[in-house]
Design a protein around this motif. Structure first.
Motif, PDB file in Angstrom:
ATOM      1  N   ASN A  54       0.799  -1.221   0.000  1.00 22.47           N
ATOM      2  CA  ASN A  54       0.000   0.000   0.000  1.00 22.47           C
ATOM      3  C   ASN A  54       0.838   1.281   0.000  1.00 22.47           C
ATOM      4  N   PHE A  55       1.836   1.324  -0.869  1.00 20.96           N
ATOM      5  CA  PHE A  55       2.521   2.587  -1.134  1.00 20.96           C
ATOM      6  C   PHE A  55       2.522   2.800  -2.641  1.00 20.96           C
ATOM      7  N   SER A  56       2.898   3.970  -3.082  1.00 15.31           N
ATOM      8  CA  SER A  56       2.883   4.254  -4.516  1.00 15.31           C
ATOM      9  C   SER A  56       4.306   4.474  -5.008  1.00 15.31           C
ATOM     10  N   VAL A  57       4.523   4.164  -6.277  1.00 15.00           N
ATOM     11  CA  VAL A  57       5.859   4.246  -6.860  1.00 15.00           C
ATOM     12  C   VAL A  57       5.789   4.889  -8.238  1.00 15.00           C
ATOM     13  N   ASP A  58       6.678   5.842  -8.480  1.00 10.38           N
ATOM     14  CA  ASP A  58       6.823   6.457  -9.795  1.00 10.38           C
ATOM     15  C   ASP A  58       8.158   6.007 -10.381  1.00 10.38           C
ATOM     16  N   TRP A  59       8.123   5.412 -11.572  1.00 12.59           N
ATOM     17  CA  TRP A  59       9.343   4.933 -12.225  1.00 12.59           C
ATOM     18  C   TRP A  59       9.818   5.977 -13.219  1.00 12.59           C
ATOM     19  N   GLN A  60      11.094   6.357 -13.090  1.00  9.44           N
ATOM     20  CA  GLN A  60      11.666   7.359 -13.983  1.00  9.44           C
ATOM     21  C   GLN A  60      13.069   6.949 -14.427  1.00  9.44           C
ATOM     22  N   GLU A  61      13.412   7.269 -15.657  1.00  5.90           N
ATOM     23  CA  GLU A  61      14.790   7.177 -16.131  1.00  5.90           C
ATOM     24  C   GLU A  61      15.318   8.540 -16.554  1.00  5.90           C
ATOM     25  N   ASN A  62      14.461   9.544 -16.510  1.00  2.00           N
ATOM     26  CA  ASN A  62      14.828  10.912 -16.866  1.00  2.00           C
ATOM     27  C   ASN A  62      15.271  11.655 -15.613  1.00  2.00           C
ATOM     28  N   ALA A  63      16.530  12.094 -15.579  1.00  2.00           N
ATOM     29  CA  ALA A  63      17.090  12.731 -14.390  1.00  2.00           C
ATOM     30  C   ALA A  63      16.508  14.112 -14.115  1.00  2.00           C
ATOM     31  N   ASP A  64      15.693  14.641 -15.030  1.00  2.00           N
ATOM     32  CA  ASP A  64      15.078  15.953 -14.795  1.00  2.00           C
ATOM     33  C   ASP A  64      14.188  15.952 -13.562  1.00  2.00           C
ATOM     34  N   VAL A  65      13.770  14.796 -13.110  1.00  3.24           N
ATOM     35  CA  VAL A  65      12.927  14.711 -11.916  1.00  3.24           C
ATOM     36  C   VAL A  65      13.696  15.126 -10.670  1.00  3.24           C
ATOM     37  N   PHE A  66      15.031  15.179 -10.762  1.00  5.26           N
ATOM     38  CA  PHE A  66      15.840  15.561  -9.607  1.00  5.26           C
ATOM     39  C   PHE A  66      15.931  17.078  -9.503  1.00  5.26           C
ATOM     40  N   ASN A  67      14.809  17.637  -9.076  1.00  9.19           N
ATOM     41  CA  ASN A  67      14.728  19.056  -8.753  1.00  9.19           C
ATOM     42  C   ASN A  67      13.932  19.178  -7.460  1.00  9.19           C
ATOM     43  N   GLU A  68      14.087  20.287  -6.786  1.00  6.50           N
ATOM     44  CA  GLU A  68      13.512  20.429  -5.442  1.00  6.50           C
ATOM     45  C   GLU A  68      12.004  20.219  -5.434  1.00  6.50           C
ATOM     46  N   LYS A  69      11.296  20.770  -6.404  1.00  8.86           N
ATOM     47  CA  LYS A  69       9.840  20.670  -6.434  1.00  8.86           C
ATOM     48  C   LYS A  69       9.376  19.234  -6.627  1.00  8.86           C
ATOM     49  N   SER A  70       9.970  18.529  -7.581  1.00  8.20           N
ATOM     50  CA  SER A  70       9.547  17.157  -7.867  1.00  8.20           C
ATOM     51  C   SER A  70       9.908  16.208  -6.733  1.00  8.20           C
ATOM     52  N   LEU A  71      11.122  16.320  -6.211  1.00  9.47           N
ATOM     53  CA  LEU A  71      11.557  15.403  -5.154  1.00  9.47           C
ATOM     54  C   LEU A  71      10.723  15.556  -3.889  1.00  9.47           C
ATOM     55  N   ALA A  72      10.140  16.723  -3.681  1.00  8.75           N
ATOM     56  CA  ALA A  72       9.333  16.953  -2.481  1.00  8.75           C
ATOM     57  C   ALA A  72       8.131  16.012  -2.397  1.00  8.75           C
TER      58      ALA A  72
END
Length: 248
Positions: A54-72
């Motif tokens: 019962n947790f959620s997971v987002d799969w990414q290979e694009n490193a653009d997700v490593f920004n303060e807003k997204s990682l929050a």
């Protein structure tokens, strides 16, 4: 009126579904070196863990997700068989700030074969990959069964995997070793292997720079991601990294 009612019910249902999740994790699989064919099996295994626990997971290979807003949005970040230099300077800075805010990191197998020139990451993951012998069967020994996910993991278990050897000295001196490899039960001096000696760590954890870091060297062979013992071990690391809970 009916359409408005349906829209309202959809919003309520969506909100309830979102609130039902324990936490959300980012699953990152970018490679800039060797690419493990088991990555897709690993993604499937972790998605199954998310459904089961019962947790959620987002799969990414694009490193653009490593920004303060997204990682929050995430309680923990999982590096699944990443390799090489995968984040630029700005992305590294965002990830450092993320961990310092109290969040968690999970490294699987070649997460230790990642970002050799980023000293902060080296300390987070704990050890860097050096080499490995030919894939063989050997015995693993649990050194600390008080960590979540190891309650049902046998104290000693026969296992087949790719046995990483790690560089010495270790990157961090506060690592709490969970599982070790018995080098007497296989031939470490095959391929380019040399062995590590009396203590050959395969999994560990520690608190680091305000956050949490967990690593397991298991996970090269795709079928381990459907092995219940490994899944228990892996979820324990994800759970602790994401929540800080589970230690006795």
């Amino acid at each position: 009126m009916f359409k408005k009612l349906l829209a309202l019910l959809f919003v309520i249902a969506s909100t309830a579904a979102s609130q039902a999740q324990q936490f959300k994790v980012l699953l990152f699989t970018k490679t800039a070196g060797f690419h493990h064919v088991s990555i897709h099996e690993g993604v499937d295994g972790i998605r199954n863990l998310a459904s089961r626990h019962n947790f959620s997971v987002d799969w990414q290979e694009n490193a653009d997700v490593f920004n303060e807003k997204s990682l929050a949005n995430y309680a923990a970040v999982i590096f699944l068989n990443t390799t090489g230099d995968i984040l630029n300077d700005a992305q590294q800075a965002a990830f450092e700030k993320y961990i310092k805010s109290g969040k968690g990191f999970v490294g699987i197998h070649s997460a230790a074969d990642t970002e050799y020139d980023w000293a902060w990451y080296g300390k987070l993951v704990g050890m860097y990959f050096k080499t490995h012998p030919a894939q063989q069967t050997a015995f693993l020994d649990v050194k600390d069964s008080n960590f979540p996910g190891l309650e049902r993991f046998p104290k000693r278990i026969l296992w087949t995997d790719e046995w990483y050897e790690y560089k010495k000295p270790y990157n961090a001196d506060d690592l709490k070793i969970l599982i070790t490899l018995d080098e007497k039960t296989y031939d470490p001096k095959t391929n380019q292997g040399t062995g590590m000696g009396a203590e050959h760590p395969m999994s560990w954890y520690h608190n680091y720079d305000g956050g949490r870091g967990f690593y397991t060297g298991l996970g090269h062979i795709g079928l381990v991601y459907s092995d219940q013992s490994f899944l228990d071990h892996l979820y324990g690391g994800i759970y602790w990294a994401a929540t800080g809970k589970g230690l006795k």
